[in-house]
Design an enzyme around this catalytic site. Sequence first.
Site, mmCIF file in Angstrom:
data_model
loop_
_atom_site.group_PDB
_atom_site.id
_atom_site.type_symbol
_atom_site.label_atom_id
_atom_site.label_comp_id
_atom_site.label_asym_id
_atom_site.label_seq_id
_atom_site.Cartn_x
_atom_site.Cartn_y
_atom_site.Cartn_z
ATOM 1 N N HIS A 122 0.621 -1.324 -0.403
ATOM 2 C CA HIS A 122 -0.059 0.075 0.221
ATOM 3 C C HIS A 122 1.219 1.517 0.202
ATOM 4 O O HIS A 122 2.368 1.072 0.365
ATOM 5 C CB HIS A 122 -0.775 -0.164 1.401
ATOM 6 C CG HIS A 122 -1.699 1.549 1.751
ATOM 7 N ND1 HIS A 122 -1.883 2.307 1.813
ATOM 8 C CD2 HIS A 122 -3.493 0.838 1.490
ATOM 9 C CE1 HIS A 122 -3.052 2.898 1.929
ATOM 10 N NE2 HIS A 122 -3.973 2.097 1.743
ATOM 11 N N GLN A 202 -4.553 -5.033 7.129
ATOM 12 C CA GLN A 202 -5.068 -6.016 6.057
ATOM 13 C C GLN A 202 -5.487 -7.434 7.145
ATOM 14 O O GLN A 202 -6.025 -8.117 6.382
ATOM 15 C CB GLN A 202 -5.142 -6.533 5.261
ATOM 16 C CG GLN A 202 -5.062 -4.429 3.900
ATOM 17 C CD GLN A 202 -6.892 -4.231 3.881
ATOM 18 O OE1 GLN A 202 -7.870 -4.886 4.373
ATOM 19 N NE2 GLN A 202 -7.168 -3.124 3.501
ATOM 20 N N LYS A 225 -10.213 -0.788 10.768
ATOM 21 C CA LYS A 225 -10.259 -1.954 10.076
ATOM 22 C C LYS A 225 -10.209 -3.231 11.156
ATOM 23 O O LYS A 225 -10.630 -3.909 10.068
ATOM 24 C CB LYS A 225 -8.519 -2.131 9.251
ATOM 25 C CG LYS A 225 -8.963 -1.089 8.513
ATOM 26 C CD LYS A 225 -7.808 -1.042 7.347
ATOM 27 C CE LYS A 225 -7.383 -0.354 6.412
ATOM 28 N NZ LYS A 225 -8.089 0.223 5.140
ATOM 29 N N CYS A 363 -4.811 2.570 -3.879
ATOM 30 C CA CYS A 363 -3.803 3.045 -3.141
ATOM 31 C C CYS A 363 -2.422 1.908 -3.136
ATOM 32 O O CYS A 363 -1.411 2.212 -2.112
ATOM 33 C CB CYS A 363 -4.243 3.330 -1.138
ATOM 34 S SG CYS A 363 -5.232 4.440 -1.408
HETATM 35 N N1 PMP Z 1 -1.277 -0.810 4.478
HETATM 36 C C1 PMP Z 1 -2.660 -1.354 3.722
HETATM 37 C C2 PMP Z 1 -2.632 -2.992 3.526
HETATM 38 C C3 PMP Z 1 -3.593 -0.645 4.009
HETATM 39 O O1 PMP Z 1 -4.727 -1.752 3.734
HETATM 40 C C4 PMP Z 1 -4.372 0.235 4.553
HETATM 41 C C5 PMP Z 1 -5.611 0.604 4.367
HETATM 42 N N2 PMP Z 1 -6.286 1.167 2.973
HETATM 43 C C6 PMP Z 1 -3.221 1.347 5.185
HETATM 44 C C7 PMP Z 1 -1.470 0.807 5.327
HETATM 45 C C8 PMP Z 1 -3.510 2.350 5.722
HETATM 46 O O2 PMP Z 1 -4.486 2.487 6.780
HETATM 47 P P1 PMP Z 1 -4.653 3.520 7.719
HETATM 48 O O3 PMP Z 1 -5.291 4.991 5.627
HETATM 49 O O4 PMP Z 1 -5.657 3.246 8.509
HETATM 50 O O5 PMP Z 1 -3.849 4.252 8.093
#
Ligand code: PMP
Length: 405
Positions: A122, A202, A225, A363
Amino acid sequence: MLDVEKIRKDFPILGQQVYGKPLVYLDNGATTQKPTIVLETIERLYNKENSNVHRGVHHLSNVTTENYEAARKTVQDFIHAEHAHEIIFTHGTTSSINAVAFSFGERYVQAGDEIIVSGMEHHANIVPWQMLCERKGAILKVLPVTEKGDLQLEKLDDLISEKTKLLAVTQVSNVLGTINPVKKIVKIAHAHNVPVLIDGAQGIQHEKTDVQETDCDFYVFSGHKIYGPTGIGVLYGKEKWLNEMPPYQGGGDMIKKVTFEKTIYEDLPLKFEAGTMNYIGAIGLGKAIEYLQKTGFDDIIAREQELEEYATSRLMQIPGLRIFGTSDHKTGIVSFLIGDIHPYDTGMILDKLGVAVRTGHHCAEPLVESYGITGTVRASFAFYNTKEEVDILYNALLKVIEMLG
Ligand code: PMP
């Protein structure tokens, strides 16, 4: 076995209709819904107990401080950290990774050093490391991913050099649903004396996490999450690193003594918790974890795997549908495209049929682009989802084909 009917009643938001259709919420990878116990806890805290933590001599402050520290202990037990002071509260995964990139980077990374990430990260586990590399003149290296969506682990030994300072990798891919063999990765990295950060954004909700067994050096996740509130997250770090790393923010609560000449920092965990923390969020996160444990976390994990497998088998029956991420080790997420229908168009029609999914690059642009595409449709599951909802998704996709195919 989980009583899904009963569980769904714990999540009031799921009972609603959108556009006159029952809501089918399959965007749990983006954020999860909150059980009543978490919502009631937040309301009770603001109505009856609110007061800033670690500050007052008075009753309310003491009660909230106790609850805040109890939440830290709940997180410690949940991920099986050795010490409660290895649990630092942050705003979420992104802020936890940025904290490590800054603080670890300040202490250990110099010009010419290397940081390794994987090809399925991500942006939250890419950009902070890029910023660190730019700041320090270090180099970002990438562990490649196979077509099926597995890490090419056999390349890791060669990728690591004596210049490698840290390896950052996701526990579960937010696009492909691949469960990475993090314990094995840590073992390889540690054989070269390279510490490992695991992005659990995740993974925490789909996998039993044991940071001592995995032996990772850092583990990060977001409260929202895992059925907790937004704006709260966790940075776990081994004591030996956190003690050596400088604070990444200065301010109230993180100090022992301030003079204009010099400040002496607090011990862990407060050294990394400057200013007023989201203590209500932390207590809410603790409640969410308790709720999962009471419901039966093993059953939750099994159910989400079952839903992912059922969805995969159903969706594979749809002509022209291609699934991205076909690893043998997957959970919770199915990413796909139908023929050359744009993912956004699919998502829009699904929405009108009551089905909430995610579309786009999620993302993770470098990963998505490696498949020669600009985005996918992503259905992501939680234990409150049902096979009937998967069937609704299936039928809605047939409708998409009827309209656009
Ligand atoms: N890493 C992963 C694998 C994610 O799926 C996400 C959220 N989509 C994030 C990091 C970032 O998380 P957050 O926006 O809650 O900081």
